[in-house]
Design an enzyme around this catalytic site. Sequence first.
Site, PDB file in Angstrom:
ATOM      1  N   MET A  51       0.843  -1.193   0.000  1.00  0.00           N
ATOM      2  CA  MET A  51       0.000   0.000   0.000  1.00  0.00           C
ATOM      3  C   MET A  51       0.886   1.254   0.000  1.00  0.00           C
ATOM      4  O   MET A  51       0.427   2.347   0.325  1.00  0.00           O
ATOM      5  CB  MET A  51      -0.941  -0.006   1.204  1.00  0.00           C
ATOM      6  CG  MET A  51      -1.870  -1.229   1.180  1.00  0.00           C
ATOM      7  SD  MET A  51      -3.447  -0.994   2.014  1.00  0.00           S
ATOM      8  CE  MET A  51      -2.905  -0.677   3.663  1.00  0.00           C
ATOM      9  N   TYR A  77       4.136   3.992   0.695  1.00  0.00           N
ATOM     10  CA  TYR A  77       4.847   4.668   1.788  1.00  0.00           C
ATOM     11  C   TYR A  77       5.973   3.764   2.291  1.00  0.00           C
ATOM     12  O   TYR A  77       6.007   3.340   3.443  1.00  0.00           O
ATOM     13  CB  TYR A  77       3.896   5.082   2.925  1.00  0.00           C
ATOM     14  CG  TYR A  77       4.362   6.380   3.557  1.00  0.00           C
ATOM     15  CD1 TYR A  77       4.234   7.580   2.860  1.00  0.00           C
ATOM     16  CD2 TYR A  77       4.986   6.397   4.792  1.00  0.00           C
ATOM     17  CE1 TYR A  77       4.702   8.764   3.401  1.00  0.00           C
ATOM     18  CE2 TYR A  77       5.462   7.578   5.335  1.00  0.00           C
ATOM     19  CZ  TYR A  77       5.309   8.755   4.636  1.00  0.00           C
ATOM     20  OH  TYR A  77       5.777   9.921   5.169  1.00  0.00           O
ATOM     21  N   GLU A 129      12.256   0.445   4.921  1.00  0.00           N
ATOM     22  CA  GLU A 129      13.245  -0.617   4.714  1.00  0.00           C
ATOM     23  C   GLU A 129      12.581  -2.007   4.645  1.00  0.00           C
ATOM     24  O   GLU A 129      13.047  -2.881   3.914  1.00  0.00           O
ATOM     25  CB  GLU A 129      14.303  -0.534   5.828  1.00  0.00           C
ATOM     26  CG  GLU A 129      15.438  -1.529   5.731  1.00  0.00           C
ATOM     27  CD  GLU A 129      16.123  -1.603   4.364  1.00  0.00           C
ATOM     28  OE1 GLU A 129      16.295  -0.551   3.706  1.00  0.00           O
ATOM     29  OE2 GLU A 129      16.487  -2.733   3.950  1.00  0.00           O
ATOM     30  N   HIS A 142       9.702  -2.826   3.263  1.00  0.00           N
ATOM     31  CA  HIS A 142       9.244  -3.049   1.878  1.00  0.00           C
ATOM     32  C   HIS A 142      10.427  -3.358   0.965  1.00  0.00           C
ATOM     33  O   HIS A 142      10.347  -4.227   0.096  1.00  0.00           O
ATOM     34  CB  HIS A 142       8.543  -1.803   1.321  1.00  0.00           C
ATOM     35  CG  HIS A 142       7.255  -1.461   1.994  1.00  0.00           C
ATOM     36  ND1 HIS A 142       7.119  -0.391   2.841  1.00  0.00           N
ATOM     37  CD2 HIS A 142       6.028  -2.049   1.925  1.00  0.00           C
ATOM     38  CE1 HIS A 142       5.875  -0.330   3.277  1.00  0.00           C
ATOM     39  NE2 HIS A 142       5.187  -1.316   2.747  1.00  0.00           N
ATOM     40  N   GLY A 188       5.095  -9.838   4.210  1.00  0.00           N
ATOM     41  CA  GLY A 188       5.819  -9.735   5.478  1.00  0.00           C
ATOM     42  C   GLY A 188       5.145 -10.543   6.569  1.00  0.00           C
ATOM     43  O   GLY A 188       3.913 -10.601   6.645  1.00  0.00           O
ATOM     44  N   ARG A 227       2.512   2.732   9.456  1.00  0.00           N
ATOM     45  CA  ARG A 227       1.713   3.385  10.515  1.00  0.00           C
ATOM     46  C   ARG A 227       2.588   3.979  11.624  1.00  0.00           C
ATOM     47  O   ARG A 227       2.098   4.777  12.423  1.00  0.00           O
ATOM     48  CB  ARG A 227       0.702   2.409  11.105  1.00  0.00           C
ATOM     49  CG  ARG A 227      -0.417   2.095  10.122  1.00  0.00           C
ATOM     50  CD  ARG A 227      -1.605   1.443  10.773  1.00  0.00           C
ATOM     51  NE  ARG A 227      -2.756   1.460   9.886  1.00  0.00           N
ATOM     52  CZ  ARG A 227      -3.070   0.481   9.035  1.00  0.00           C
ATOM     53  NH1 ARG A 227      -2.325  -0.590   8.975  1.00  0.00           N
ATOM     54  NH2 ARG A 227      -4.126   0.587   8.245  1.00  0.00           N
TER      55      ARG A 227
HETATM   56  O1  PAF Z   1      -0.119  -5.699   3.615  1.00  0.00           O
HETATM   57  C1  PAF Z   1      -0.584  -4.802   2.872  1.00  0.00           C
HETATM   58  O2  PAF Z   1       0.030  -3.753   2.666  1.00  0.00           O
HETATM   59  C2  PAF Z   1      -1.959  -4.984   2.263  1.00  0.00           C
HETATM   60  O3  PAF Z   1      -2.830  -5.613   3.129  1.00  0.00           O
HETATM   61  C3  PAF Z   1      -1.915  -5.725   0.898  1.00  0.00           C
HETATM   62  C4  PAF Z   1      -1.407  -7.148   1.056  1.00  0.00           C
HETATM   63  C5  PAF Z   1      -1.026  -4.949  -0.059  1.00  0.00           C
HETATM   64  C6  PAF Z   1      -3.327  -5.795   0.308  1.00  0.00           C
HETATM   65  O4  PAF Z   1      -3.851  -4.527   0.094  1.00  0.00           O
END
Ligand code: PAF
Length: 283
Positions: free
Chosen positions: A30, A32, A35, A37, A148, A188
């Site tokens: 989603m 933003y 590290e 990601h 993750g 968050r």
């Molecule tokens: O983990 C997330 O960021 C979200 O739940 C996902 C897997 C991208 C689905 O929108």
Amino acid sequence: MLIIHHPAAMTAWAKEQAKAGRSIALVPTMGYFHEGHLSLMRTAARHADVVAVSLFVNPTQFGPQEDLAAYPRNFERDQAMAEGAGVQVLFAPEAADMYPAGFCTTVTVGKELTDQLCGASRPGHFAGVATVVCKLFQIVRPDAAVFGEKDFQQLAVIRRMTADLNLGVEIVAHPTVREEDGLAMSSRNTYLAPSQREAALSLSRAIALARKMAAEGERSAERLTAELRDFIHSFPATAVDYISFVDQDSLRPAEEIDAQTVLALAVKIGGKVRLIDNGKVLA
Ligand code: PAF
């Protein structure tokens, strides 16, 4: 790095890769980026020839009282970070293209995996996640997808859906990436005021405390839960949403902890920021 907005263009790209004999690994996000990601992206590169990252703040997984509008976004920064991580394509669809007029299909994974833990306080959340991940798998057609372990229940739900619907995607779990002081990385965390940063450590420290108690011989989930609740509430402005000891696959509550048991936690900090964390308690 290619940026693709439209689902049909994304599928066309995926078909070209398949034709050329290249495997695809997908990292659904989603945005933003932090590290955590980036390490999912690097892991994805080890599982396939090309890496696609999806960036979509999926409205259907947010409840009416949740932070959809306020969810942090910075497309330019994300784009540069994904490019720096060696990603081949960034798929950033519009909500109107993911959910066009008339859209009315939902993937719901059984309540034994979705009603407890985060599902208890976020009704409909996992149906939103399962539906969008199923759509992303159809659009991007990956051979593997990386998620993750921080979102432990999400991982269990996606594994179940992928197996039950024969989606043919290898689900790769990536260990939680942490700040030096132990805080699990999360988009968050940007909501935390500097004064709340210490309280946010209550989650990872509670996991450490459970490990210490388990190493000293404690096996009762009830006694561990009581101890951890007091421990977390000793940090200022914390409110426990749940402390659960569950089986890692079935998510069934454990009375006595063993090597398959995962401690999963959700804690609200300052009444607003809800953080989650999890970990095995016994090696
Ligand atoms: O983990 C997330 O960021 C979200 O739940 C996902 C897997 C991208 C689905 O929108």
